[in-house]
Every structure is written in structure tokens, then in C-alpha cells.
Design a protein around this motif. Sequence first.
Motif: not given
Length: 284
Positions: A3, A192, A196, A200, A265
Amino acid sequence: MSRGLKVRAGVRSTSDLSRLQRLAPAADPMVFDLAGPTEQFAAALDGIDLVVHCAAYGVDYRQRDFDTGLAANVSASVRLAEAVAARGARLIHVGTSYEYGTEDGVLTEDRRLAPVGVYGVTKAAATLALQDLARRTGASLAVVRPFSMYGPLEGEHKFVPLVMAASRSGSPLDLTPGDQQRDYLYVGDVSDACLDLGSSNDFPSGEVFNLASGSGLRLRDVALAAVHAAGGDVKVLRWGAKPYRPAESMRVVGDANKIARAIGWRATTSLVTGMRLTAAADLC
């Protein structure tokens, strides 16, 4: 790094860095100790936007000292959270499904906490303490509760590496009948979820989220998948050689709908793929 993030890894001066160097060679180690004075580790947080707090005592079942668990899992976590909040950063605290204790069934985040043992009790206490901190101070922190994680270079005392090692060496492994159902989750899906959630736009401060697949797998099936991925011999698995533990939970499955609603997710790594990745890393 994945990322495009710059990753720092908090380690002690006595830490064995071999797994970190293999799994995340680009990570920048930062030497500090959460058991030391706050000012010593707080300075290491400068410039950091998100902290994923995984350090814990009692993950290894041989760690059973309550005072050490209380200091490491509760006091140190609160001090870290306060230092993170003082810098305007976010914290993802990695809790555990053991906070629910020996409850059977599909577990939602509003299920009563009934932890047992040093690990479960102190991790549950940490969650409550951090939620209180978020309510009182507005600190940007959230708690995730992974269920049965597995993945590359896991501790040798855990179920999957034990099975893989025995099947490769041909050493008999005494097991229970193996009909217990557990919610197994590949560690990559867990990381992950943490990233995430931490990135957010509408950060859910003070909230708790299960990290789970939502499906139960018999330990027999998990073990067979591990053996096949490792290229080992299934005959070493001596099912029924050991009895179930007293008050053994026969079905522990996590409900992951809350985090799905919050950030979309879901666990996506199949058992076959996860075991293949785990076995390949352990052979390197």
C-alpha cells in the motif's frame, strides 16, 4: 511496503528479528519497551499516523503469571494508547476471541465477556480500559478481536505448525478426536482488516470488531489441510489419543458482520491458499 506505507516495527533490544526480517524486510525496527518509562517509548511514536498494537503476554499457553499479564496487557496498553492519542494518531488494539471465554456458538461483539485464564482475562480487561479511555478523552482507538489465526512462521507451539512439523518428520502427534469447530483466519486477512480500519474515513473510535470468517472448521479438516500443504504424512495424526479438555467449547465461530458493515471487510483467503502460503514460508 504494501500500500505504499512506511512501516516501523516496535521491538525490544533482546528481540529475535529473524521473523521480522523474513516477513517484512523493509520494515524499520524501533527499539523500545512498553514496560519502561512512558517518555522512552513515546518519542518513538513521533511522525506515526497509525499504531497497530499486537504485543501481548499469554499468547503462549506456557505464560501464566497473572501480574505479568496485567502489566503487559492492560497497563502497558493504556499507556501506549495515551501516548498515541497525545500525538493525534490512531490506535488499532489487537484483542482476541479468548475474551469471550468458553462460550459456544456464533459470537457477536455484544456477547457477554466470560474469559478464562491469564490471557483471556487480561485481554478483556484491556479492551474495557481502552474503551473507557476513548469515552473519556476522545482518543482515536478501536479494538479488533481475531479468531483462530494462522500463517507463516507462527510459533512452533501452535496447532498448525505442530501438525506441519510432525507430518514432515514422521513423528506421531497425539490429538483429541478433532471434531471441535473453530473459525480459522489467515493472518494476511487480519492485517488487511487492521489497515482498512485504521485508514477509514469515518474512524469508529471506541468500537470493537470481530475478525472472523464466519464459518466453523473441524480441527480434523484444518489439520488435514495443513498436512497436504506441507507434503507430509497424515498417518502421524493420532486422533482420539487425547481427551477433550474439561468444558471444551465444541463450536466457536465469529460473526464478522459488524466490520463488514463499517468498512466492507471480509476474510477472502481460502484454507487451501492460506495453508499453501504458510507451508511455503516455513520451508524457506
